[in-house]
Design an enzyme around this catalytic site. Structure first.
Site, short mmCIF file in Angstrom:
data_model
loop_
_atom_site.label_atom_id
_atom_site.label_comp_id
_atom_site.label_asym_id
_atom_site.label_seq_id
_atom_site.Cartn_x
_atom_site.Cartn_y
_atom_site.Cartn_z
N PHE A 160 0.82 -1.22 0.00
CA PHE A 160 0.00 0.00 0.00
C PHE A 160 0.85 1.27 0.00
CE2 PHE A 160 -2.25 -3.42 2.20
CZ PHE A 160 -3.39 -3.51 1.42
N ASN A 219 -7.75 1.21 -3.14
CA ASN A 219 -7.48 2.26 -4.12
C ASN A 219 -8.78 2.82 -4.71
OD1 ASN A 219 -4.78 2.45 -3.77
ND2 ASN A 219 -4.19 1.38 -5.63
N CYS A 271 -1.05 4.20 -10.31
CA CYS A 271 -1.90 3.26 -9.57
C CYS A 271 -3.39 3.54 -9.66
CB CYS A 271 -1.49 3.22 -8.11
SG CYS A 271 0.13 2.48 -7.89
N LYS A 335 2.07 14.07 -8.56
CA LYS A 335 1.95 14.59 -7.20
C LYS A 335 3.32 15.07 -6.76
CE LYS A 335 2.62 10.56 -4.27
NZ LYS A 335 1.96 9.72 -3.27
C1 UDX Z 1 -1.76 5.28 -4.26
C2 UDX Z 1 -2.27 4.80 -2.90
O1 UDX Z 1 -2.39 5.92 -2.01
C3 UDX Z 1 -1.33 3.77 -2.31
O2 UDX Z 1 -1.84 3.28 -1.09
C4 UDX Z 1 -1.17 2.64 -3.31
O3 UDX Z 1 -0.23 1.69 -2.84
C5 UDX Z 1 -0.70 3.16 -4.66
O4 UDX Z 1 -1.59 4.18 -5.12
P1 UDX Z 1 0.15 6.98 -5.06
O5 UDX Z 1 -0.18 6.61 -6.46
O6 UDX Z 1 1.58 7.09 -4.65
O7 UDX Z 1 -0.51 5.95 -4.03
O8 UDX Z 1 -0.51 8.41 -4.80
P2 UDX Z 1 -1.56 9.08 -3.81
O9 UDX Z 1 -0.85 9.79 -2.75
O10 UDX Z 1 -2.61 8.12 -3.42
O11 UDX Z 1 -2.17 10.18 -4.79
C6 UDX Z 1 -2.83 9.80 -5.99
C7 UDX Z 1 -3.32 10.98 -6.76
O12 UDX Z 1 -4.43 11.57 -6.10
C8 UDX Z 1 -2.30 12.12 -6.96
O13 UDX Z 1 -2.39 12.55 -8.31
C9 UDX Z 1 -2.79 13.19 -6.01
O14 UDX Z 1 -2.44 14.48 -6.45
C10 UDX Z 1 -4.29 12.97 -6.04
N1 UDX Z 1 -4.98 13.46 -4.84
C11 UDX Z 1 -4.71 12.92 -3.62
C12 UDX Z 1 -5.96 14.46 -4.95
O15 UDX Z 1 -6.22 14.96 -6.05
N2 UDX Z 1 -6.61 14.88 -3.82
C13 UDX Z 1 -6.37 14.35 -2.60
O16 UDX Z 1 -7.02 14.79 -1.64
C14 UDX Z 1 -5.38 13.35 -2.49
#
Ligand code: UDX
Length: 447
Positions: A160, A219, A271, A335
């Site tokens: 995760f 997810n 992801c 991000k």
């Molecule tokens: C995600 C899951 O969080 C993680 O547990 C899994 O193992 C893999 O996928 P990750 O892809 O690293 O992790 O990114 P995450 O921090 O979840 O952010 C995903 C996207 O959502 C980013 O583009 C971020 O900018 C966006 N986001 C996140 C928002 O637009 N708003 C939010 O409030 C949070």
């Protein structure tokens, strides 16, 4: 004797897992089919940007001065088979070209290469995100191909970790989920994770299908939460409300929680987008597609955000078209604290504006190289100030700390028009307005 661990696939997940296993005290051998990656890792270099990972590698990679020497890398399957008691499979499962389903070819190839090398008892642990049912199929493959027969067992142990926090998430996971078929597998995994479990990480044991589903449902839930707040942003825009205040207020309810309620241009990365699509595809195969039709809406709300940002930018430069207009884009990665541009909403917006005739200049603290590779036709600048020079509008599309700390008065001096559009609701609107900028954000009132 301490367990010997191998890690197959050394991307974000595998490289971090390998270093973390060495940190936990195990002897670790990592494998990748890309020799250049292995060369880099063996020299203690990380092929991507992930805070803290290079330091952790340097602490353990054999041959680096002062290291524990517990971590080595190879491209030889034979060596992997001879070395490991526990083999973690960490290869990626991207979206298939032109389909929603995920591409299992890397996983399948990893198992096909590993299994014939299993000549002594071993536990193979899948960590990749896979469609439910894959573990049962792969267990069958192991039984068929491993010379050691039933002494080569399979377990599923989804990961995760978040990019940008990969080291922390791997060393101190908020839960450890294991899908097992025997007590022996459970016992071995308890041994592997004894340290984090001792520190309080819950260890949740279940069957194969449930363990595969935990990952995709987690997810999906996160994606749904983001699209929910982005849907509220759309309503706020129509009703002159403020989605940031709304998110704060609903977030105080502990049942809702304030995390993942940041409205903006939506989610991207390697992801969430592909996982929700692969989940829909798999549910369809299982005859449970109705259960997940809401994810289609989650996906389309999310994709709509990108288009909406383009419209806001077009409005800001006069409303008709982007022709002859200069657009500064702050942020390219999906991000902050990552150099990953896979399915990045920021680059998608930059690309759309460029294709509509705008002159786009992008700056990102860590993602420039990857962005250039993916979108070579966009303009790139060496700093935020250079990107903003001459701009008719500034788009803030990835919320790096650097952008919150910008000298906005200095930016105002070099911009053609002082208009900033905050695609992440992360800038200090008061600070920008005080410096003479028109500040606009998604889901918030204009003034
Ligand atoms: C995600 C899951 O969080 C993680 O547990 C899994 O193992 C893999 O996928 P990750 O892809 O690293 O992790 O990114 P995450 O921090 O979840 O952010 C995903 C996207 O959502 C980013 O583009 C971020 O900018 C966006 N986001 C996140 C928002 O637009 N708003 C939010 O409030 C949070």
């Amino acid at each position: 004797m301490a367990l010997k661990i191998t890690v197959i696939g050394t991307g974000y997940l595998g490289a971090t897992h390998a270093a973390a296993m060495a940190e936990l005290g195990f002897e670790v051998l990592g494998l990748d089919v890309v020799p250049e990656k292995i060369e880099m890792l063996a020299a203690g270099k990380v092929p991507m940007y992930e805070p803290g990972l290079e330091e952790l590698l340097a602490k353990h990679v054999a041959g680096i001065e002062g290291s524990s020497g517990r971590l080595r890398f190879t491209t030889s399957w034979e060596e992997i088979g001879e070395f490991g008691d526990v083999h973690f499979v960490c290869v990626n499962t991207p979206q298939k070209h032109g389909e929603y389903a995920c591409d299992m070819s890397y996983v399948d190839r990893a198992f096909a290469s590993l299994a014939p090398q299993l000549k002594r008892p071993a536990l193979v642990v899948g960590k990749s995100t896979v469609p439910v049912g894959s573990a049962a199929r792969l267990a069958g493959l192991l039984a068929e191909l491993a010379p050691v027969g039933a002494d080569a067992e399979l377990a599923w142990n989804p990961e995760f970790l978040r990019e940008g926090f990969a080291v922390q998430d791997t060393l101190h996971p908020d839960r450890i989920v294991v899908g097992v078929q025997s007590e022996r597998s459970e016992k071995l995994l308890r041994e592997v994770y004894a340290t984090p479990v001792g520190e309080g990480s819950p260890f949740v044991v279940m069957d194969f299908p449930t363990s595969e589903l935990v990952k995709t449902s987690a997810n999906s839930f996160l994606a749904t939460k983001i699209s929910f707040i982005n849907a509220m942003a759309e309503v706020c825009e129509a009703a002159d409300g403020d989605v940031v205040k709304l998110a704060e207020a609903i977030g105080y309810d502990e049942r809702i929680g304030s995390k993942f309620l940041r409205a903006g241009i939506g989610f991207g990365g390697g992801c969430l987008p592909k996982d929700i699509r692969a989940f829909m595809a798999r549910a369809g195969e299982l005859g449970a597609d109705q259960a997940l039709t809401f994810l289609r809406e989650v996906d389309s709300i999310n994709m709509r955000r990108r288009g909406h940002m383009v419209e806001l930018a077009r409005d800001a430069v006069g409303g008709d078209s982007f022709l002859g207009k200069r657009v500064a884009v702050l942020g390219a990665t999906f991000k902050p604290d990552s150099d990953d541009v896979r399915d990045s909403p920021a680059l998608n917006v930059a690309g759309q504006i460029h294709l509509q005739g705008g002159q786009v200049t992008v700056y990102d603290p860590k993602g420039m190289e990857n962005a250039r590779r993916l979108f070579p036709t966009l303009g790139y600048a060496e700093s935020a100030l250079d990107a903003v020079r001459g701009a008719d509008v500034v788009l803030h599309l990835t919320e790096w700390r650097e952008f919150r700390e910008l000298d906005v008065a200095a930016l105002g001096e070099v911009a053609t028009s002082r208009i900033v559009l905050d695609g992440r609701n992360a800038l200090d609107s008061v600070k920008w307005r005080e410096a003479g900028w028109t500040y606009r954000a998604m889901g918030r009132p204009k003034a």
